[in-house]
Structures are given as C-alpha cells and as structure tokens.
Design a protein around this motif. Structure first.
Motif, PDB file in Angstrom:
ATOM      1  N   ALA A 273      15.530  44.997  -3.796  1.00  0.00           N
ATOM      2  CA  ALA A 273      16.405  43.858  -4.078  1.00  0.00           C
ATOM      3  C   ALA A 273      16.983  43.946  -5.495  1.00  0.00           C
ATOM      4  CB  ALA A 273      15.641  42.552  -3.895  1.00  0.00           C
ATOM      5  N   LEU A 274      16.167  44.400  -6.451  1.00  0.00           N
ATOM      6  CA  LEU A 274      16.660  44.537  -7.835  1.00  0.00           C
ATOM      7  C   LEU A 274      17.838  45.508  -7.904  1.00  0.00           C
ATOM      8  CD1 LEU A 274      13.363  44.697  -9.970  1.00  0.00           C
ATOM      9  CD2 LEU A 274      15.181  42.958 -10.133  1.00  0.00           C
ATOM     10  N   GLU A 275      17.752  46.562  -7.090  1.00  0.00           N
ATOM     11  CA  GLU A 275      18.795  47.584  -7.153  1.00  0.00           C
ATOM     12  C   GLU A 275      20.135  47.077  -6.639  1.00  0.00           C
ATOM     13  OE1 GLU A 275      17.111  51.027  -5.265  1.00  0.00           O
ATOM     14  OE2 GLU A 275      15.646  51.288  -6.886  1.00  0.00           O
ATOM     15  N   LEU A 276      20.132  45.971  -5.894  1.00  0.00           N
ATOM     16  CA  LEU A 276      21.396  45.394  -5.429  1.00  0.00           C
ATOM     17  C   LEU A 276      22.147  44.681  -6.560  1.00  0.00           C
ATOM     18  CD1 LEU A 276      20.357  43.948  -1.937  1.00  0.00           C
ATOM     19  CD2 LEU A 276      21.410  46.151  -2.444  1.00  0.00           C
ATOM     20  N   ARG A 277      21.418  44.285  -7.610  1.00  0.00           N
ATOM     21  CA  ARG A 277      22.025  43.640  -8.783  1.00  0.00           C
ATOM     22  C   ARG A 277      22.957  42.487  -8.418  1.00  0.00           C
ATOM     23  NH1 ARG A 277      20.802  46.720 -13.064  1.00  0.00           N
ATOM     24  NH2 ARG A 277      20.236  48.887 -12.661  1.00  0.00           N
ATOM     25  N   ARG A 278      22.485  41.590  -7.580  1.00  0.00           N
ATOM     26  CA  ARG A 278      23.343  40.493  -7.128  1.00  0.00           C
ATOM     27  C   ARG A 278      23.195  39.233  -7.974  1.00  0.00           C
ATOM     28  NH1 ARG A 278      25.654  40.659  -2.209  1.00  0.00           N
ATOM     29  NH2 ARG A 278      25.161  38.499  -1.741  1.00  0.00           N
ATOM     30  N   GLY A 279      22.173  39.170  -8.837  1.00  0.00           N
ATOM     31  CA  GLY A 279      22.002  38.000  -9.691  1.00  0.00           C
ATOM     32  C   GLY A 279      23.050  37.985 -10.793  1.00  0.00           C
ATOM     33  N   THR A 280      23.456  36.797 -11.214  1.00  0.00           N
ATOM     34  CA  THR A 280      24.453  36.705 -12.285  1.00  0.00           C
ATOM     35  C   THR A 280      23.857  36.227 -13.602  1.00  0.00           C
ATOM     36  OG1 THR A 280      25.001  34.494 -11.465  1.00  0.00           O
ATOM     37  CG2 THR A 280      26.425  36.314 -10.756  1.00  0.00           C
ATOM     38  N   VAL A 281      22.893  35.298 -13.536  1.00  0.00           N
ATOM     39  CA  VAL A 281      22.297  34.794 -14.779  1.00  0.00           C
ATOM     40  C   VAL A 281      20.829  35.189 -14.909  1.00  0.00           C
ATOM     41  CG1 VAL A 281      23.916  32.874 -15.015  1.00  0.00           C
ATOM     42  CG2 VAL A 281      21.780  32.527 -13.737  1.00  0.00           C
ATOM     43  N   GLY A 282      20.315  35.958 -13.936  1.00  0.00           N
ATOM     44  CA  GLY A 282      18.933  36.404 -14.020  1.00  0.00           C
ATOM     45  C   GLY A 282      18.611  37.356 -12.888  1.00  0.00           C
ATOM     46  N   ASP A 283      17.433  37.983 -12.958  1.00  0.00           N
ATOM     47  CA  ASP A 283      17.092  38.969 -11.930  1.00  0.00           C
ATOM     48  C   ASP A 283      15.722  38.700 -11.301  1.00  0.00           C
ATOM     49  OD1 ASP A 283      15.453  39.628 -13.986  1.00  0.00           O
ATOM     50  OD2 ASP A 283      16.057  41.731 -14.106  1.00  0.00           O
ATOM     51  N   ASN A 284      15.373  37.431 -11.127  1.00  0.00           N
ATOM     52  CA  ASN A 284      14.173  37.098 -10.362  1.00  0.00           C
ATOM     53  C   ASN A 284      14.574  37.098  -8.885  1.00  0.00           C
ATOM     54  OD1 ASN A 284      13.961  35.020 -13.046  1.00  0.00           O
ATOM     55  ND2 ASN A 284      12.202  36.349 -12.596  1.00  0.00           N
ATOM     56  N   VAL A 285      14.043  38.064  -8.132  1.00  0.00           N
ATOM     57  CA  VAL A 285      14.555  38.289  -6.776  1.00  0.00           C
ATOM     58  C   VAL A 285      13.551  37.955  -5.672  1.00  0.00           C
ATOM     59  CG1 VAL A 285      16.201  40.050  -7.483  1.00  0.00           C
ATOM     60  CG2 VAL A 285      13.881  40.727  -6.819  1.00  0.00           C
ATOM     61  N   MET A 286      12.349  37.474  -6.028  1.00  0.00           N
ATOM     62  CA  MET A 286      11.342  37.240  -4.992  1.00  0.00           C
ATOM     63  C   MET A 286      11.155  35.747  -4.734  1.00  0.00           C
ATOM     64  SD  MET A 286      10.553  40.324  -4.228  1.00  0.00           S
ATOM     65  CE  MET A 286       9.041  40.333  -3.253  1.00  0.00           C
ATOM     66  N   TYR A 287      10.860  35.421  -3.480  1.00  0.00           N
ATOM     67  CA  TYR A 287      10.555  34.056  -3.069  1.00  0.00           C
ATOM     68  C   TYR A 287       9.291  34.102  -2.212  1.00  0.00           C
ATOM     69  CZ  TYR A 287      11.129  29.557  -0.568  1.00  0.00           C
ATOM     70  OH  TYR A 287      10.932  28.315  -0.020  1.00  0.00           O
ATOM     71  N   PHE A 288       8.241  33.390  -2.654  1.00  0.00           N
ATOM     72  CA  PHE A 288       6.973  33.380  -1.932  1.00  0.00           C
ATOM     73  C   PHE A 288       6.617  31.974  -1.463  1.00  0.00           C
ATOM     74  CE2 PHE A 288       6.156  36.892  -5.099  1.00  0.00           C
ATOM     75  CZ  PHE A 288       6.199  37.932  -4.176  1.00  0.00           C
ATOM     76  N   GLU A 289       6.012  31.911  -0.270  1.00  0.00           N
ATOM     77  CA  GLU A 289       5.386  30.669   0.168  1.00  0.00           C
ATOM     78  C   GLU A 289       3.890  30.892   0.363  1.00  0.00           C
ATOM     79  OE1 GLU A 289       8.652  27.718   2.156  1.00  0.00           O
ATOM     80  OE2 GLU A 289       7.501  28.950   3.551  1.00  0.00           O
ATOM     81  N   THR A 290       3.135  29.814   0.104  1.00  0.00           N
ATOM     82  CA  THR A 290       1.677  29.860   0.161  1.00  0.00           C
ATOM     83  C   THR A 290       1.185  28.561   0.798  1.00  0.00           C
ATOM     84  OG1 THR A 290       1.371  28.721  -1.943  1.00  0.00           O
ATOM     85  CG2 THR A 290       1.652  31.108  -2.050  1.00  0.00           C
ATOM     86  N   GLY A 291      -0.118  28.410   0.911  1.00  0.00           N
ATOM     87  CA  GLY A 291      -0.659  27.137   1.368  1.00  0.00           C
ATOM     88  C   GLY A 291      -2.161  27.208   1.549  1.00  0.00           C
TER      89      GLY A 291
END
Lengths: 463, 257
Positions: A273-291
């Motif tokens: 995902a980082l290599e796609l460089r799609r972020g404009t103001v940052g490069d945090n590319v992961m989204y996790f859910e837990t419970g």
C-alpha cells in the motif's frame, strides 16, 4: 514465578500466577466467566487489585503472560520495548503508575514520549485499577495524530467512519448511504464498506466505485473495503486504487492464525500500500479492527483475561503505523460482554489502552439484539468517548447496519456529539464541507433542506 | 418547503435500492420523532424475539397427524444462562438424554429455539413439513423440539439417536429489519465436537427471504448429495449450485414504517 497473596475482608486470597491476578482484577464480564478465569467474588476481585497495585511495572517485562517462545506477538512486544522511553516510570508499581498518570505531571507531551516504553500488559494492568472517569481523564491527555488525505486525532477534532454497508453490495444502495452520510459531515476518518462477499472481483468493483465517488466530488478522505488482507494484496497487484489496507487483528499468534494472518503478511500488505503513494498529507495506510473476546472465541487466549489480550492487539497494531484502529466493542455478543455496563466499561478500557500505547484509537459504539443494551446506552458511551477525545466513531444510517445486523451510532449521533462538545471534523474535510456550502458561520452543519445546494450537488434532482 | 403539497424527497430514487435508514431528516441534529419510534419498534420486535418463548404446543398442533415429536431441553436452564453460556446450550440436560433412543435413522430433524422464538413459531413447522414431504424414502426420526438450544445441540441429539445426518432448524439472531429469520444447519455423522466447517447452512428463511419450500428444496439437495458422498460442510458447499440468496430483490422499508 511464585504465587501472590494478600488478606482482604478478613480472608486470605492466594493467586497462583500473574495472569490469575490480572483476570481476577478485571471488572466483572461474561467472557472471563465463560473462560472460567474471573474472580469468584467481589472481595476476591478487590483483593486481586490490591495485589496488582503493589506489583512493579517491570514484572510484565520479566514474566510474559503468553510464552515468548510460543507466540510472535509476545516477541513483538518484548523485542520492541523501548527501555529509554520506559525509564521515567520504570521504578513505579502499578498503583503508583495510576496515580502518576492522573497527576498534572503526566502532560500530553510526556505521555506521547512514554508510549513506546509501555507494553500492552502494563496498560491493561493499570486500567484495571481505574474507574471509568480515570480512563476518560487520562485518555483525554493522550494525543495520537495520523494522516493520509485527512489528518485525524488533532486536538478539538472528532472524526468519523462512514459505514455504508448493504446486504448484497448493491452499488446504488451503497451510494445512497454514502451520500446521506456526507450530508451529515460523516466520513472524514474513512468511508469503509464491510463487503457482503469476499469475492475478489466483487471487492475490486467496490474499491473502484468508492474511488470514483471520492474523485467525482473531490472529497478529501480515504476509502476502504474491509476484506481480508490477502484479498487486498491481490487487488493491489491487479491495479485497484487501494487507499487503506484493512485487517481484523487479535492479541495472540494463535488468534491471528484464526483470522488467517500473521505479522509477516501485515508487513507485506503495508509495504504494497505504501508503494502506491496515494496519501496526500500522510502515509499511514493501515486500518485495524479489534474487540475483546475474539481470542477466547478462537480458543487462543492462553488463560489470559480478554481485556489484557485485547490490549496486546494494540501492541500488534502500533507496529504497523496505522491510520485508524477501532474496537468493535459490543459486536461480539453477550457471552463476552453481557450488558451495557460491561460494553461501556470495555469501550472505555479499549480506548484508554490504545491511546496510552500510542495507537490512533476509535470505537464502534455498538451492540447486538441479544445483548442487554439499547440506543440510550450507546448515547452514554459515545458521550464519554467524546469527552475522552476519541479519534473517530463509526456511523451508519439511522444507527441500523442492514448488512451486519447490529446497531452502531447513527449519522445524527456523531453530528449531535460534535455540536454538543464543540468538536470539528478533520481540517481538510471541514474545508471541503465549507466549499460545499454545508457549514454555517459558526462552523456548525445545520439541516440541509431538500433544495439545498449540497443536496442537489450530491444527490442530483431526485429524478 | 412550506409551499410544497407533497414534500420533495431527494432520496426517492435511492429508497428501492436499500433498506438502510437513509434520508430521515433532522429535528435539530437529532432523529425526527416518527423515525425514533420506528427504530424503537424494530428493536422491541427483535428483543421480544430473543427473549420470547416458543409456543411448543401450538407448534406441534400445526404438524400433520402422524408426525411424532419428542421434547428436549439443553443444559441451560433459562434464557439468561443461555445467553451467557453458549457451552450449556450445546449440551442436553440429563433427563432429556433418556428420551432419545438409538435406532438406525437416516435423518434427525431438530427444531431449536435459538435466538428467535418468533422465527421458529412462524417458519419451523412449514419448513419441517416441506422437508418430510421430499424425503418420504428416508427413515426420519421423530422431530426433536429443543428448548434453550444452540446449533451444536444437534450433534448430541444425532449421536444419541444414531442418525446418519442431523438438520437443525433454528431461530437466527434478529436484526432490526427481520426479527423472525430461520436457519438450517445440516451435519453428516453428527457427534459432539463437530466443527462448523463440517456443516452446511441455509440462512434467511422469512417472509422477504427464502420460502419454506425453497429452503427445503436446497436442504434436500444437500442431504441427498451429502449422504451419497458421506460428508457435509466446506467440501460439499463448494459444489452446491445455489445456496445463497444473493441477487434476490431486497425490499425497502417504507419511509414511515
């Protein structure tokens, strides 16, 4: 390690090991009772807290609850521990640590610097000595700011995930729920769909559709289809416009295996995902859910209480610099969190532990129809989390998720909370709302009449 | 707008595409009263479905003459225990064990209350009859009526009866849009400890989902094929022609429901 004991209420209480102390010190919840590890009486629960309060924080470094040799999450936590960051509190007991966290000395800057020095077990332990208001107070001092196309977690902001699920992934149905949410100013954390199908082609269709909607209206936000990480890697390889990589994670290697993942696959996905460089103001590319409860339900909890295992999931999350992490707190059902009291407590614990560990924590304030809870209870938890400075909340149309068959917050609820507490959307997204003419002179988002410019632009003329 | 006789609804063209609660309007920042109450009614229906009990006598009376039944109870004595202790809902209480006698059955049919009494009341008798009609050449055990039961209770029942297969008709967890949805779980060679991957599931039997006849058709296909190949679960499901209702038109909830 030798056993632990104290006298409380005229009775001697003995705890055979550290994980029993933690389990017995936890506020009562059905999942720990189901696992057979909860305190058998209220007095024993307090006795365990008294023992815990006198233990040094270093005990958790010296005595891993889940064996180092057997579990890669333990290895991640132990090997990644930052001893220099830990130094300011290294001499404290758990009880002293609680007092210090609540003190004026523990400022936002101090807590930010401390985070890499804390382990999930330390955060879980101190949370067990805290009342709900303590969890709110300390969490409100923690700042975790992340960014992709929006900046999330800034002081004074409250972001939201727009969750436009549909039972058959119908594109028009998903678009309808998305546009409805945008008219409430929802979606600055992410527009995230739980797909009904895990089929790769179907997921790629949704990813492309979301990207098209975002570009058509020039919305500064990120989208995500919450499918398995291996699916997202495959979608990236096939050229799909992936913003964020999603994955459900848990606090032990065995529970993660139950999700079909390990740390290596998360690292691989992040790199892709980082290599796609799609972020404009940052490069945090992961989204996790837990419970809480996911490890027990996978029979992978190693006899450790569900709240401590949940905190270890944040130990996993922070290793991958995520944009967003949220607990889906009331989704798992009453055999793990029986009623609103338990769901509320767990939501506050999860948010506190995540923030203390430096994780950009949000919450899906939610419940199922077989739990003893209702929307009034969600009002209470969202208000507490709002005052605790939660990074984002999840919202669905009318609080009713018609795909996953549970209740979250509604778009109305997040808007209410923002206006009530004076919290604003992420700045990039707020600027877009302003360009769309949706904000009044005080920055509030008033009702958009059926003929308002924003409605006409997003929905067309209703034809 | 005050000058419109019928208020303009910018969401009109979307409402047929989803039953999500879109375009509800706002009272300040909050839900308008009628939508607040509509939500509360849906939640109340779901809660009553979870907490209600099946009228087992009425259900039995709805079965044709000659269809035998036997009542059993799980090890969970009441609903509160049932919700907290899924392990107890998967086991039979001691007394019930004595009511099930071992014989060479092809199929055991279990009707379990699960999480929706309303679903069992509304759809279980018709679905059971549709199944029996299609399996006249099979030796089917008396229908087991199971209180405070979860899916895996069928494993104990099936083993106790000596059945080659067990089909559990069970009330599914209610959502706000459907409180009375029935599911069927089919397991070959049932015995305690069966994994979920060894079962086939037919879900969404309700007024806007599968009809009892449609569900029975799918179940009987799976049962005959499973019996021939001596398995159920993941290995069987992959080759089933159509066990999902994907593509079925989803009805929209009327705006003022």
């Amino acid at each position: 390690m030798s056993q632990f004991a104290t006298t409380a209420g005229g009775e001697r209480h003995v705890f055979p090991d550290l994980k029993t102390v933690l389990a017995c010190a936890s506020p009562r919840r059905s999942g720990d009772e189901l696992a057979g590890i909860a305190a058998a009486s209220d007095v024993r629960r307090v006795a365990a807290r008294m023992v815990l309060a006198d233990l040094p924080l270093t005990v958790f470094l010296d005595h891993p609850l889940v064996p180092y040799e057997e579990d890669e999450v333990t290895r991640l936590i132990v090997d990644g521990h930052d001893a220099r960051a830990f130094a300011p509190v290294a001499h404290m007991t758990v009880g002293q640590f609680r007092d210090w966290l609540l003190s004026y000395a523990a400022t936002p800057d101090v807590l930010t610097a401390l985070a890499p020095g804390l382990t999930p077990e330390m955060a879980a332990a101190v949370s067990k000595l805290m009342r709900n208001i303590d969890l709110v107070t300390v969490a409100s001092k923690c700042r975790v700011v992340t960014a992709f196309r929006t900046t999330i977690g800034l002081p004074g902001c409250l972001s939201s995930r727009l969750q436009p699920n549909h039972p058959t992934d119908d594109p028009l149905g998903i678009a309808a729920s998305t546009l409805d949410g945008l008219l409430f100013g929802i979606g600055d954390a992410v527009i995230g769909i739980n797909p009904a199908s895990d089929n790769l082609d179907a997921c790629m269709t949704l990813i492309r559709m979301q990207d098209e909607v975002r570009r058509r209206f020039d919305i500064p936000t990120q989208s995500c289809v919450l499918t398995h990480v291996t699916n997202t890697i495959a979608a990236i390889e096939r050229g799909a416009p992936v913003d964020l990589v999603f994955q459900s994670i848990a606090g032990t290697e065995a529970a993660n295996r139950g999700f079909g993942i390990d740390l290596a696959i998360l690292a691989e996905a992040r790199q892709a995902a980082l290599e796609l460089r799609r972020g404009t103001v940052g490069d945090n590319v992961m989204y996790f859910e837990t419970g809480q409860g996911s490890a027990l339900s996978a029979d992978a909890h190693h006899g450790v209480d569900q709240q401590t295992i949940e905190a270890r999931a944040y130990g996993v999350a922070r290793a991958f610099a995520p944009l967003l992490v949220n607990t889906v707190v009331g989704f798992i059902g009453p055999e793990y969190l029986y009623d609103a009291k338990q769901i509320t407590r767990a939501g506050l614990e999860d948010h506190f532990c995540g923030k203390l560990l430096g994780v950009p924590m949000g919450v899906d304030v939610c419940y199922t129809n077989h739990a003893e809870a209702d929307q009034d209870d969600m009002d209470v938890l969202m208000t507490l989390l709002g005052t605790a400075g939660v990074n984002f909340l999840i919202a669905v149309p009318g609080a009713d998720d018609v795909m996953l068959n549970y209740q979250s917050l509604g778009y109305h609820d997040v808007l209410t909370l923002r206006h009530l507490l004076g919290r604003r959307p992420a700045p990039e997204f707020e600027a877009w709302l302003s360009r769309m003419g949706m904000l009044d002179e005080t920055g509030r988002l008033p009702p958009q009449g059926p003929h308002a410019g924003s409605v006409t632009r997003l929905l067309g003329n209703g034809a | 707008m005050a000058d419109e006789a019928i208020p303009f609804d910018p969401f009109a063209r979307f409402r047929l595409a989803t039953r999500a609660r879109i375009g509800l309007g706002r009272s300040g920042d909050a839900l308008p009263s009628r939508h607040l109450l509509s939500f509360q009614l849906a939640h109340a229906l779901a809660r009553d479905a979870v907490n209600g009990s099946v009228d087992w006598d009425g259900l039995t009376a709805g079965l044709p003459d000659g269809v035998e039944t036997v009542a059993v109870h799980s090890a969970a004595p009441d609903r509160q225990t049932y919700l907290r202790r899924p392990d107890l809902g998967r086991r039979l209480e001691a007394e019930s064990l004595g009511r099930l006698s071992h014989a060479g059955w092809d199929l055991a049919l279990v009707v379990a209350d699960g999480l929706s009494a309303a679903a069992v009341q509304a759809w279980a008798p018709a679905t059971a009859i549709e199944i029996l009609t299609r399996l006249k050449d099979w030796k089917v055990a008396p229908i087991v009526l199971a209180r405070q039961a979860r899916v895996a209770l069928g494993d104990h029942v099936g083993e106790r009866l000596g059945a080659r297969m067990v089909a559990v008709l069970i009330g599914e967890r209610p959502g706000l849009s459907v409180a009375d949805s029935l599911g069927i779980y089919l397991t070959y060679a049932p015995r305690p400890g069966c994994r979920d991957a060894e079962r086939n599931c037919i879900s969404n039997i309700h007024a806007d989902g599968l009809s009892p006849a449609q569900a029975a058709e799918k179940l009987v296909w799976l049962a005959r094929e499973g019996m021939r190949r001596k398995l159920t679960g993941v290995g069987l499901k992959e080759e089933t022609p159509s066990t999902s209702i994907a593509g079925k038109e989803v009805p929209a909830i009327p705006n003022d429901a």
